[in-house]
Scaffold this motif. Structure first.
Motif, mmCIF file in Angstrom:
data_model
loop_
_atom_site.group_PDB
_atom_site.id
_atom_site.type_symbol
_atom_site.label_atom_id
_atom_site.label_comp_id
_atom_site.label_asym_id
_atom_site.label_seq_id
_atom_site.Cartn_x
_atom_site.Cartn_y
_atom_site.Cartn_z
ATOM 1 N N LYS A 1 -5.032 7.496 -2.058
ATOM 2 C CA LYS A 1 -6.189 6.621 -2.160
ATOM 3 C C LYS A 1 -5.989 5.634 -3.286
ATOM 4 C CE LYS A 1 -9.512 9.580 0.057
ATOM 5 N NZ LYS A 1 -10.615 10.517 -0.125
ATOM 6 N N LEU A 2 -6.668 4.512 -3.138
ATOM 7 C CA LEU A 2 -6.537 3.442 -4.113
ATOM 8 C C LEU A 2 -7.443 3.732 -5.305
ATOM 9 C CD1 LEU A 2 -5.449 0.626 -4.723
ATOM 10 C CD2 LEU A 2 -7.311 -0.303 -3.364
ATOM 11 N N VAL A 3 -6.904 3.566 -6.498
ATOM 12 C CA VAL A 3 -7.677 3.748 -7.724
ATOM 13 C C VAL A 3 -7.680 2.418 -8.473
ATOM 14 C CG1 VAL A 3 -7.897 5.111 -9.827
ATOM 15 C CG2 VAL A 3 -6.835 6.113 -7.805
ATOM 16 N N PHE A 4 -8.813 2.101 -9.082
ATOM 17 C CA PHE A 4 -9.019 0.764 -9.625
ATOM 18 C C PHE A 4 -9.771 0.943 -10.932
ATOM 19 C CE2 PHE A 4 -11.538 -3.341 -8.279
ATOM 20 C CZ PHE A 4 -10.826 -4.101 -9.178
ATOM 21 N N LYS A 5 -9.344 0.265 -11.971
ATOM 22 C CA LYS A 5 -9.924 0.518 -13.304
ATOM 23 C C LYS A 5 -9.790 -0.716 -14.189
ATOM 24 C CE LYS A 5 -9.962 2.475 -17.526
ATOM 25 N NZ LYS A 5 -11.185 2.990 -18.114
ATOM 26 N N VAL A 6 -10.782 -0.976 -15.014
ATOM 27 C CA VAL A 6 -10.687 -2.071 -15.984
ATOM 28 C C VAL A 6 -10.955 -1.538 -17.388
ATOM 29 C CG1 VAL A 6 -11.281 -3.959 -14.424
ATOM 30 C CG2 VAL A 6 -13.126 -2.732 -15.587
ATOM 31 N N LEU B 1 0.834 -1.195 0.000
ATOM 32 C CA LEU B 1 0.000 0.000 0.000
ATOM 33 C C LEU B 1 0.868 1.245 0.000
ATOM 34 C CD1 LEU B 1 -2.863 -1.021 2.436
ATOM 35 C CD2 LEU B 1 -2.792 -1.080 -0.045
ATOM 36 N N LEU C 1 -8.258 12.656 -7.336
ATOM 37 C CA LEU C 1 -8.550 12.343 -8.726
ATOM 38 C C LEU C 1 -9.091 13.584 -9.419
ATOM 39 C CD1 LEU C 1 -10.306 8.868 -8.947
ATOM 40 C CD2 LEU C 1 -7.907 9.461 -9.247
ATOM 41 N N SER D 1 0.070 -1.386 -10.516
ATOM 42 C CA SER D 1 0.091 -2.785 -10.938
ATOM 43 C C SER D 1 -1.092 -3.092 -11.830
ATOM 44 C CB SER D 1 -0.007 -3.705 -9.715
ATOM 45 O OG SER D 1 0.950 -3.345 -8.746
ATOM 46 N N PHE D 2 -0.955 -4.133 -12.640
ATOM 47 C CA PHE D 2 -2.101 -4.549 -13.436
ATOM 48 C C PHE D 2 -2.139 -6.063 -13.567
ATOM 49 C CE2 PHE D 2 -0.175 -5.519 -17.659
ATOM 50 C CZ PHE D 2 1.096 -4.994 -17.472
ATOM 51 N N PHE E 1 -2.560 4.670 -7.255
ATOM 52 C CA PHE E 1 -2.792 5.523 -6.097
ATOM 53 C C PHE E 1 -2.825 6.993 -6.504
ATOM 54 C CE2 PHE E 1 -0.781 1.600 -4.927
ATOM 55 C CZ PHE E 1 -1.591 1.160 -3.893
ATOM 56 N N ALA E 2 -3.623 7.769 -5.815
ATOM 57 C CA ALA E 2 -3.703 9.200 -6.095
ATOM 58 C C ALA E 2 -4.067 9.940 -4.828
ATOM 59 C CB ALA E 2 -4.748 9.473 -7.169
ATOM 60 N N ALA F 1 -6.917 -4.992 -15.859
ATOM 61 C CA ALA F 1 -7.399 -4.439 -14.585
ATOM 62 C C ALA F 1 -6.197 -3.786 -13.924
ATOM 63 C CB ALA F 1 -7.973 -5.530 -13.697
ATOM 64 N N MET F 2 -6.332 -2.518 -13.597
ATOM 65 C CA MET F 2 -5.167 -1.766 -13.110
ATOM 66 C C MET F 2 -5.494 -1.082 -11.792
ATOM 67 S SD MET F 2 -3.009 0.985 -15.361
ATOM 68 C CE MET F 2 -2.062 -0.210 -16.302
ATOM 69 N N ILE F 3 -4.533 -1.101 -10.882
ATOM 70 C CA ILE F 3 -4.723 -0.350 -9.650
ATOM 71 C C ILE F 3 -3.576 0.642 -9.480
ATOM 72 C CG2 ILE F 3 -6.061 -2.112 -8.422
ATOM 73 C CD1 ILE F 3 -3.534 -2.864 -6.961
#
Lengths: 291, 291
Positions: free
Chosen positions: B8-13, B4, B110, B52-53, B106-107, B102-104
């Motif tokens: 904040k965690l960002v998550f996207k597909v 970690l 946003l 990471s993805f 941090f930001a 699928a990618m995560i």
């Protein structure tokens, strides 16, 4: 955006593809729920609590509004069943239905595949054979007594990995994985990764599987060991922790069956049926190879 | 498992599907790289650093070892280009090539789509029109002068969202998004979500697009506004921050072009070409609807 919880971040993807993962009789709603179940099952076996997921959809041209609604229902079913949050996704046109689930969650420690030692007790969280029987009914016209048929088909159409049981067991498991490619495959994978062997002394056969096999001319052991689509956790515990682990599983609403022992015969997986020893082949579902 | 990081965690597909996302002439290696680029582009426009993805693959039966190696090369290209980590995946059989990323990441914050206010300066991080021109060459036999052709085709085959420019700009952007569905679509989306309008006073046309359009009987404005597959960031900045934002973009190896202003005419997106005002239609790529 997902708030960060204590522990380490766990990240996993699992893709459901219509022509291999959606048997006849499965609705879009069930398919969507299953895509999430596939991810949840892996989290459960590793002792990680899933937090959120995203769905990438590939939809055939001509997909109806109703089918899209069905997919949304299925995703909501999953949200309700496992307490995970759907946080986004992507929609595309594809030649067949594709539902890819990307899931993140948190764990203090992941139960590894390589942690079994000789002498550990081999355990499973439930009986095997229902999903392969259900698949034989849905795909090959096998017939079954009514109640068994319902259980078997529902195990395929609405798989129910037990997340709470997995989380409760995790502290006691020295190794584990789910059994989505079948029990035999799980045993061989754990054996290989842990550099142990397994002697299976109890066949964890679901009630009615033997009768179903007999009346349809099928091999009951094949239904137990070589099927896929099982969502049972296969793992190992230290002998001294077995009782506590069993109690933890029960408290979480599940059960823990001892089915054998880890041995020092690296990679050797065999069935010891009251003294009659036979090898358990590394059979199961391999993509791009067929069964 | 992913450590970690702060923020904040960002998550996207984002799912790449062969028949819509892989034009003729694109190799498996380029397709795999593009699947990751699609995710990176979104992170860049939001000012989030991807960490990471994971990749879910759907492979046709009959996919060769060499094609699988090509996909692996493409993923390595992406890892090298954007400094992201490939941490896992899932492989399946499918009717066509499907690569879901699928990618995560941090930001701290946003960059939103709804943050533009009337008076904000409309900016883009580069010119438009190369990918639509390249697609016309690859898919419809359009011809081009050699150098322009190389640039245009390479913009399609090896899209290069500028992650560092996006990260450098993020603190100054009041709203932003990428332009993967075309400039017009991005303008309308930002306008709708921010409840503003946009007056575009400069057409951000790539060098050579006008000539390419003329010699192929195409509308150059359509190539600029209505294409897809663009990986340029479209956003808004406060007038007072424009100079600092430009310097930040340049320092990161990019550029920032002012192309207009946000207005209070909610949802109204128009081109003011030296006093001649015409509406910019909400055109662009919509899945399942066609162009």
């Amino acid at each position: 955006m997902v708030p960060l919880l204590p522990g380490k971040l766990v990240f996993k993807v699992d893709m459901l593809v219509e022509h291999t993962d959606v048997p006849p009789g499965m609705t879009y709603r069930q398919a969507a729920r299953k895509a999430v179940a596939m991810c949840v099952s892996d989290f459960a076996s590793k002792g990680a609590r899933p937090d959120s997921f995203m769905i990438s959809l590939g939809l055939r041209r001509g997909t109806t509004r109703r089918q899209v609604d069905d997919i949304a229902h299925g995703l909501r079913d999953a949200v309700g069943t496992w307490g995970v949050h759907l946080v986004g996704g992507d929609t595309n046109e594809a030649e067949e239905l594709v539902i890819d689930c990307a899931m993140i969650g948190f764990a203090k420690r992941l139960v590894p595949r390589e942690g079994a030692s000789p002498g550990d007790i081999l355990v499973v969280t439930g009986p095997f054979g229902y999903p392969p029987s259900g698949l034989k009914m849905l795909m090959a016209g096998a017939r079954a007594e009514a109640k068994f048929g319902r259980v078997a088909k529902s195990s395929v159409l609405e798989p129910s990995p037990s997340l709470e049981v997995g989380l409760a067991l995790a502290p006691y498991l020295t190794s584990a994985m789910d059994s989505s490619d079948g029990l035999a495959r799980s045993l061989h994978t754990l054996a290989r990764e842990s550099k142990v062997g397994f002697e299976v002394t109890l066949v964890p056969m679901g009630a009615g599987v033997q009768d179903f096999a007999s009346s349809n001319g099928l091999d009951p052991l094949q239904l137990v060991f070589d099927g896929g689509e099982e969502y049972v956790i296969v793992g190992t515990v230290k002998k001294a922790k077995l009782r506590t682990a069993k109690e933890a599983a029960q408290k979480a609403g599940g059960r823990l069956l001892e089915i054998g022992t880890a041995t020092s015969d690296e990679g050797r997986v065999e069935l010891n049926n009251k003294g009659k020893v036979s090898p358990i082949a590394d059979a199961g579902w391999t993509h791009l190879a067929g069964r």
